[in-house]
Write an enzyme that holds these catalytic residues in place. Structure first.
Site, short mmCIF file in Angstrom:
data_model
loop_
_atom_site.label_atom_id
_atom_site.label_comp_id
_atom_site.label_asym_id
_atom_site.label_seq_id
_atom_site.Cartn_x
_atom_site.Cartn_y
_atom_site.Cartn_z
CG HIS A 270 -6.83 -3.06 3.32
ND1 HIS A 270 -6.11 -1.93 2.97
CD2 HIS A 270 -8.09 -2.87 2.84
CE1 HIS A 270 -6.90 -1.10 2.33
NE2 HIS A 270 -8.11 -1.65 2.23
CG ASP B 217 -2.04 0.99 1.14
OD1 ASP B 217 -1.76 2.20 1.08
OD2 ASP B 217 -3.20 0.55 1.14
CB ILE B 218 1.14 4.25 -2.17
CG1 ILE B 218 -0.31 4.70 -2.32
CG2 ILE B 218 1.59 3.43 -3.36
CD1 ILE B 218 -0.52 5.70 -3.45
CG HIS C 70 -8.94 -3.41 -2.06
ND1 HIS C 70 -10.02 -2.73 -2.64
CD2 HIS C 70 -8.55 -2.63 -1.03
CE1 HIS C 70 -10.23 -1.61 -1.98
NE2 HIS C 70 -9.35 -1.53 -0.99
CG ASN D 286 -12.43 -1.21 3.91
OD1 ASN D 286 -12.70 -1.57 5.05
ND2 ASN D 286 -11.28 -0.65 3.60
#
Length: 114
Positions: A102, A30-31, A100, A87
């Site tokens: 996490h 993750d950025i 997605h 989410n």
């Protein structure tokens, strides 16, 4: 139709630090990490969110969860633990309309989240 950010990463149109990939899923850092380890695991198939999953997607979802555990172990999180987050919709914090997972770890997590 415009590609999502994640579809562009899959197509290698946007760079990402990829930590795992196969024919069904792709995992990358993750950025804007929310933990010392924060990786996103996405299906290659463009499924917008959990609410739009179809019965025929069951193999992709099972594979996604199996690979989440494998990626977490590869990242050294198996012993200390990790959190998986999916989410669904804006109130849940969904920022990209592409399913997605996490993978968060490297620190103690609070409960309840959010």
């Amino acid at each position: 139709m415009n590609k999502t950010l994640f579809e562009k990463i899959i197509a290698r149109e946007i760079p990402a630090t990829i930590v795992y990939e196969d024919d069904l899923v792709l995992a990358f850092r993750d950025i804007k990490p929310q933990a010392p380890v924060h990786v996103l695991l996405i299906p290659r198939k463009a499924i917008p969110r959990m609410a739009e999953v179809r019965p025929e997607d069951h193999k992709i979802l099972g594979h996604l969860l199996l690979k989440a555990a494998e990626v977490a172990e590869k990242l050294g999180l198996k012993t200390s633990g990790y959190r998986l987050v999916l989410n669904n919709g804006p109130d849940a914090g969904e920022a990209v309309p592409h399913l997605h997972c996490h993978i968060l770890g490297g620190r103690a997590m609070g409960w309840p989240p959010g």
